[in-house]
Design an enzyme around this catalytic site. Sequence first.
Site, PDB file in Angstrom:
ATOM      1  N   SER A 195       9.172 -15.467  17.062  1.00 39.60           N
ATOM      2  CA  SER A 195       7.735 -15.523  16.817  1.00 39.60           C
ATOM      3  C   SER A 195       7.061 -14.297  17.421  1.00 39.60           C
ATOM      4  CB  SER A 195       7.147 -16.790  17.442  1.00 39.60           C
ATOM      5  OG  SER A 195       5.747 -16.676  17.601  1.00 39.60           O
ATOM      6  N   ARG A 196       6.279 -13.582  16.610  1.00 43.33           N
ATOM      7  CA  ARG A 196       5.597 -12.381  17.098  1.00 43.33           C
ATOM      8  C   ARG A 196       4.621 -12.717  18.223  1.00 43.33           C
ATOM      9  NH1 ARG A 196       3.712 -10.284  11.281  1.00 43.33           N
ATOM     10  NH2 ARG A 196       3.828 -12.523  10.921  1.00 43.33           N
ATOM     11  N   LYS A 244      -2.208 -22.290  15.914  1.00 43.21           N
ATOM     12  CA  LYS A 244      -0.938 -22.384  16.660  1.00 43.21           C
ATOM     13  C   LYS A 244      -0.519 -21.044  17.245  1.00 43.21           C
ATOM     14  CE  LYS A 244       1.439 -20.316  13.317  1.00 43.21           C
ATOM     15  NZ  LYS A 244       2.381 -19.181  13.372  1.00 43.21           N
ATOM     16  N   ASP A 301       4.800 -26.350  12.875  1.00 38.75           N
ATOM     17  CA  ASP A 301       4.575 -24.918  13.070  1.00 38.75           C
ATOM     18  C   ASP A 301       4.362 -24.601  14.546  1.00 38.75           C
ATOM     19  OD1 ASP A 301       4.287 -22.304  12.319  1.00 38.75           O
ATOM     20  OD2 ASP A 301       2.375 -22.556  11.297  1.00 38.75           O
ATOM     21  N   GLU A 354      -1.345 -12.243  14.917  1.00 36.45           N
ATOM     22  CA  GLU A 354      -2.667 -12.766  14.569  1.00 36.45           C
ATOM     23  C   GLU A 354      -3.328 -13.525  15.717  1.00 36.45           C
ATOM     24  OE1 GLU A 354      -4.584 -12.396  12.020  1.00 36.45           O
ATOM     25  OE2 GLU A 354      -3.365 -11.777  10.298  1.00 36.45           O
ATOM     26  N   ARG A 366       0.809  -1.223   0.000  1.00 34.47           N
ATOM     27  CA  ARG A 366       0.000   0.000   0.000  1.00 34.47           C
ATOM     28  C   ARG A 366       0.841   1.272   0.000  1.00 34.47           C
ATOM     29  NH1 ARG A 366      -5.409  -0.517   0.987  1.00 34.47           N
ATOM     30  NH2 ARG A 366      -6.159  -2.453   1.932  1.00 34.47           N
ATOM     31  N   GLY A 411       3.281 -23.500   7.462  1.00 34.54           N
ATOM     32  CA  GLY A 411       4.288 -24.373   8.040  1.00 34.54           C
ATOM     33  C   GLY A 411       5.158 -23.611   9.026  1.00 34.54           C
TER      34      GLY A 411
END
Length: 355
Positions: A267-268, A204, A257, A294, A47, A149
């Site tokens: 990992s966020r 996950k 995963d 997420e 964007r 994955g």
Amino acid sequence: MSEQSTPRNTEAAAPVHDVAVLGGGSFGTAMAKVLGENGHRVHFWMRGKAQAEEILSTRINSRYMPGIELTGDIQPTTDLADAVSKAEIVFVAIPSKAFRAVIRENSDKFRDEQIVISLTKGIEEHGFKLMSEILQEEIPRCRTGVLSGPNLAGEIVNRDLTATVIAAKDPDVRRSVQDLLGCEYFRVYANVDVYGVELAGALKNIYAIVAGLASALEMGENAKAMLITRGLAEMSRFAVSLGANPMTFMGLAGVGDLIVTCTSSKSRNFRVGYAVGQGQKLDDAVAELGQVAEGIYTLKLVKQKAEAIGIYMPLVRGLYEILYDNASIKAVINSLMMSVQNSDVEFILPRTISQ
């Protein structure tokens, strides 16, 4: 479950394909880099005009991948219609909250039988729809699939050994994606269980937040292993009730995963859980992260869905109480440890209780 892998043929020159990557975040950038290094022409849509201009002039996406040079024929653009019109295959790495809006606004830009692959691990709030279902609803004339994955973007851009799963009903879609992405450091395995692969990727993220909490509380290795495996039991129980294949959760998209997101500070979702475990407010932890986690959104949707269909998910319920009901972390953990000791592996012994 069908599994196969295709290593890139380095002896003969592979044909150059035009591909589009929609979304200039970390994973979209990682996939654009793999495709570019594999010799393909990448129409990389985002964007922000400033972001596109930066990549064009410096070959670096400093916000999401600072210091990583994007080599090959990668063409950043803010013209989605142009990117899609030039592409044989389109990879969509747009956050779940904006996924449908972007696809719907541009649905007429996609061609009949064009291959469109979702890279997004999330669930839409209204109707509990996965991204592949959104693609089927908005662009039904296209051939669709999902990629999921143990794929930390930061490792992929560093060419660390990684494997992923392409899930699609159409074998030509699976083979096309394997040929495009497969190389000496990125392996692409196949599966036909689109719903299971995609749901595993979304679920996950919840358990990665739980694992981050556990790490911040300095729980032992035994406790961490317990949380990961009980998370696997919980997510597979939920997914199978919605039609997924239980064997999918034994593969890369499931346990693979889950392991990487529950054990890595890259990992966020893990980082959000860790920050909350150290006493930060959820909103502050998300703001500090500066990217989409997420699992925060998925947690709410899964809790609602599980309660609606009567699926027992104590870790989901406990995490929800911590993040949104201001429950004490230690009180929730104590409650979980006092629950009934039930069957270990799902689908082998029947559950003795429903709650």
